[in-house]
Design an enzyme around this catalytic site. Sequence first.
Site, PDB file in Angstrom:
ATOM      1  CD  GLU A 130      39.811 -11.726  -3.939  1.00  0.00           C
ATOM      2  OE1 GLU A 130      39.059 -12.847  -4.864  1.00  0.00           O
ATOM      3  OE2 GLU A 130      39.276 -11.123  -4.086  1.00  0.00           O
ATOM      4  N   PRO A 131      45.430 -14.310  -6.434  1.00  0.00           N
ATOM      5  CG  PRO A 131      47.532 -14.436  -5.887  1.00  0.00           C
ATOM      6  CD  PRO A 131      46.307 -13.802  -5.768  1.00  0.00           C
ATOM      7  N   GLY A 132      45.006 -17.868  -6.947  1.00  0.00           N
ATOM      8  CA  GLY A 132      45.132 -18.750  -6.254  1.00  0.00           C
ATOM      9  C   GLY A 132      45.416 -19.934  -6.913  1.00  0.00           C
ATOM     10  NE  ARG A 133      43.042 -22.270 -12.064  1.00  0.00           N
ATOM     11  CZ  ARG A 133      41.905 -23.057 -12.157  1.00  0.00           C
ATOM     12  NH1 ARG A 133      42.268 -24.236 -12.983  1.00  0.00           N
ATOM     13  NH2 ARG A 133      40.931 -22.983 -12.121  1.00  0.00           N
ATOM     14  CE1 TYR A 183      39.420 -23.540  -6.893  1.00  0.00           C
ATOM     15  CE2 TYR A 183      41.221 -22.979  -8.532  1.00  0.00           C
ATOM     16  CZ  TYR A 183      40.483 -22.824  -7.440  1.00  0.00           C
ATOM     17  OH  TYR A 183      40.433 -21.635  -7.409  1.00  0.00           O
ATOM     18  CB  CYS A 224      32.943 -48.337  -9.117  1.00  0.00           C
ATOM     19  SG  CYS A 224      31.564 -49.667  -9.860  1.00  0.00           S
ATOM     20  CD  GLU A 225      30.785 -43.338 -11.285  1.00  0.00           C
ATOM     21  OE1 GLU A 225      30.348 -42.721 -12.046  1.00  0.00           O
ATOM     22  OE2 GLU A 225      29.326 -43.025 -10.594  1.00  0.00           O
ATOM     23  N   GLY A 259      41.774 -16.014 -10.760  1.00  0.00           N
ATOM     24  CA  GLY A 259      41.327 -16.203 -12.158  1.00  0.00           C
ATOM     25  C   GLY A 259      42.795 -16.003 -13.256  1.00  0.00           C
ATOM     26  NE  ARG A 280      41.144 -28.801 -11.805  1.00  0.00           N
ATOM     27  CZ  ARG A 280      41.743 -28.727 -13.236  1.00  0.00           C
ATOM     28  NH1 ARG A 280      42.254 -29.415 -13.404  1.00  0.00           N
ATOM     29  NH2 ARG A 280      41.422 -27.626 -14.042  1.00  0.00           N
TER      30      ARG A 280
END
Length: 435
Positions: free
Chosen positions: A293-296, A393, A364-365, A251, A333
């Site tokens: 547990e680093p990811g980002r 992500y 198309c949004e 996190g 995101r």
Amino acid sequence: MASPLVIFPETTEVNPKGHLVIGGCDLVELAAEFGTPLYIFDETTLRRKCAQFLGEFTQRYSNTLVIYASKAFINRALARLFHEEGLGLDVVSGGELTIAHSVDFPMDKVYFHGNNKGTEELKQALYWGIGCIVVDNPQELATLDSLAQEAGVIQDIWLRLTPGIDPHTHAYITTGVTDSKFGFPLAAAEVALIQAQKAAHLNLVGLHFHLGSQILELEPYKKAIAVVLSWTKEMRKKHGFSLKEFSPGGGFALQYLRDVSVPATTDYAEAITSALVTQCQSLGLDLPQLIVEPGRAIIGQAGVALYQVGVLKDVPGVRKYVAVDGGMADNIRPALYGAQYEGIIANRVEGASRERFSLVGKFCESGDVLISDIELTSPAPGDIIAIPAVGAYCLAMGSNYNASLKPAIVLVRGGKARLIRSRETWEDLMRHDLL
């Protein structure tokens, strides 16, 4: 205001042409060679982030293992890089597990998370000799014990706990509160611990919690560690449980905007290791192995997205739009979380007068907006827009919305670019369709 380059990869510079350069590679030339949208990862930044987490944690608590959270984004080339840097892997699916296995990643350093692991996924993990499975619920405990018996193994496990601590991040990425689809609430965890200890083919070695993602405060980690270790002492007294491994999850935050500060790796390491040591000493617990547990925080800054400007639209007195050739299919995101980014024109970084625009995608949004308000110097069709801090992500949650093609990815270092994922083709898009 700080320079926008502070949130780009560490090797970022501007060459005499006024072009953005990363890893010694001119981004305008990369866009011409590989096409756009294009995602670039700076190898130097990636490796330095791995070394930084290892160094900051192990110098404070030598018995630490850093495992990369694959859900942020993983592919075969990156899995091999993380192994070279001495990291383990946190996987959450059979797909991530298979990527790791395909590059001979040491299975004893792979940890399998997830709230609804499939039976076939668990069988594959057992067959490949995975290091640890993080059990999320009572049903999984029973299923895994039975599968381990069939496989003829005794599988190391952790229990995932929800300590009821709010990390004050976005509701969609908060996972440690009691009302969560993840883990055992502490009020029900004792029954799970007894069940795990009785399971003949499971070996309960550790406890895990994960408070959420993009956590900007240190106090939630300290509180959660105190809560979980106090519970651990109670379980030792009542059931003889010995804590061998302990994980406060990840996190750790990434700086997305130049003027928004986030804690440094040093801050997270100091808060977590000091809380762990202090609490274990005060409670009379042996010091366990620490797994983070680093990811980002490892991959985010290393990633940059390149888009080509197409249509410009001016709604007088309302808004000016700059439309690019990517958008929510490669980076959902902003639409999903309201995530904020910055960006610059890569083919002429230095500009004098600036105007405010909305940078939008081609899908198309109406919600396909990458950056609601961005200041650019006279954007024109054909310009290359670079958006930093997209390593985590974005690609992992990418889609083929509007039958679009997933972008190519290159890894840059020392003036050389290596393709680590080719751009999808129309044939790829239809490969599994049947008439």
